[in-house]
Design an enzyme around this catalytic site. Structure first.
Site, PDB file in Angstrom:
ATOM      1  N   VAL A 170       4.150  -1.173   3.847  1.00 29.89           N
ATOM      2  CA  VAL A 170       4.278   0.037   3.286  1.00 29.89           C
ATOM      3  C   VAL A 170       5.166   0.453   2.143  1.00 29.89           C
ATOM      4  O   VAL A 170       6.150   0.207   2.223  1.00 29.89           O
ATOM      5  CB  VAL A 170       4.481   0.966   4.553  1.00 29.89           C
ATOM      6  CG1 VAL A 170       4.427   2.581   3.944  1.00 29.89           C
ATOM      7  CG2 VAL A 170       3.502   0.704   5.740  1.00 29.89           C
ATOM      8  N   LYS A 171       4.402   1.206   0.993  1.00 26.32           N
ATOM      9  CA  LYS A 171       5.323   1.210  -0.045  1.00 26.32           C
ATOM     10  C   LYS A 171       5.794   2.587   0.086  1.00 26.32           C
ATOM     11  O   LYS A 171       4.873   3.570   0.010  1.00 26.32           O
ATOM     12  CB  LYS A 171       4.311   0.839  -1.381  1.00 26.32           C
ATOM     13  CG  LYS A 171       5.070   0.671  -2.488  1.00 26.32           C
ATOM     14  CD  LYS A 171       3.913   0.418  -3.609  1.00 26.32           C
ATOM     15  CE  LYS A 171       4.560  -0.256  -4.831  1.00 26.32           C
ATOM     16  NZ  LYS A 171       3.529  -0.178  -5.940  1.00 26.32           N
ATOM     17  N   VAL A 172       7.058   2.928   0.063  1.00 24.08           N
ATOM     18  CA  VAL A 172       7.765   4.106   0.138  1.00 24.08           C
ATOM     19  C   VAL A 172       8.553   4.391  -1.187  1.00 24.08           C
ATOM     20  O   VAL A 172       9.172   3.573  -1.698  1.00 24.08           O
ATOM     21  CB  VAL A 172       8.835   3.903   1.269  1.00 24.08           C
ATOM     22  CG1 VAL A 172       9.315   5.230   1.395  1.00 24.08           C
ATOM     23  CG2 VAL A 172       7.775   3.740   2.572  1.00 24.08           C
ATOM     24  N   ALA A 206       0.957  -1.252  -0.174  1.00 18.12           N
ATOM     25  CA  ALA A 206       0.033   0.091   0.065  1.00 18.12           C
ATOM     26  C   ALA A 206       0.783   1.233   0.152  1.00 18.12           C
ATOM     27  O   ALA A 206       1.798   1.215   1.112  1.00 18.12           O
ATOM     28  CB  ALA A 206      -0.865  -0.069   1.244  1.00 18.12           C
TER      29      ALA A 206
END
EC number: 2.2.1.2
Length: 217
Positions: free
Chosen positions: A86-88, A60
């Site tokens: 968590v996509k960073v 996400a």
């Protein structure tokens, strides 16, 4: 190699899950918009809906580009479901966020990676996954698969635990080549996975088996 599907389409995710080989899902704001999913609350709900379909990790993506914003969004995303990663983005504040999340035990996927140096920084910062975009490199006449091979070499040199997630996979040969090189994960459209099923000799052989069976009935 793990198979992820890169989409926000729930029907495609269900179909891939039913095939029995799906390990996770990646998505992004563009894929969400393609499915008509807009607005923060709707997007968050859609991530949860995806998690109820698949058994594995669901990436996400944060929208903020500053450290404080990424942390706020990332912590909110991580609280949605245990499967959320968590996509960073691979930017300076993104690397700082990767380290923060790693220290907090929040799993991450460093996205928009296009060089070995970027992948090295992501691994040093403790990213769970690093996502080199091989298809987008191919689009500008650069060998995307070679990047996967170079990252694999560097990671193996130092036993980094960060998993190489080959992203922007466009077709079935990308999947096969990534498997040969040693990518830990690939993410692509459902068609790239289903393409592995296809071979003309399989079709010919099955047709002959069925025809011979019918002769005896």
């Amino acid at each position: 190699m793990k198979f992820f599907i890169d989409t926000a389409n729930l029907d495609q995710i269900r179909e891939a899950q039913a095939l029995g080989v799906l390990d996770g899902v990646t998505t992004n704001p563009s894929l969400m918009a393609k499915e008509g999913i807009t607005g923060r609350n709707n997007i968050l709900k859609h991530y949860v809906d995806i998690c109820t379909i698949v058994d594995g990790d669901v990436s996400a993506e944060v929208i903020s580009t500053d450290f404080e914003g990424m942390i706020k969004e990332g912590e909110e995303l991580a609280e949605l479901h245990d499967q959320i990663v968590v996509k960073v983005p691979m930017i300076k504040d993104g690397v700082k966020a990767l380290k923060y999340f790693s220290d907090k035990g929040i799993r991450t996927n460093c996205t928009l990676v296009f060089s070995v140096g970027q992948a090295l920084l992501a691994a040093k910062a403790g990213a769970t996954y690093v996502s080199p975009f091989i298809g987008r490199l191919d689009d500008i006449s650069t060998d995307g698969l070679n990047l996967i091979a170079e990252i694999r070499h560097v990671y193996d040199n130092y036993a980094f635990e960060t998993q190489i997630l080959a992203a922007s996979v466009r077709h079935t040969m990308h999947v096969i080549d990534c498997a040969k090189i040693g990518a830990d994960v690939m993410t692509g459209p459902l068609s790239s996975i289903e393409g592995l099923l296809k071979h003309p000799l399989t079709d010919i052989g099955l047709a002959k088996f069925l025809a011979d069976y019918q002769k005896g009935n």
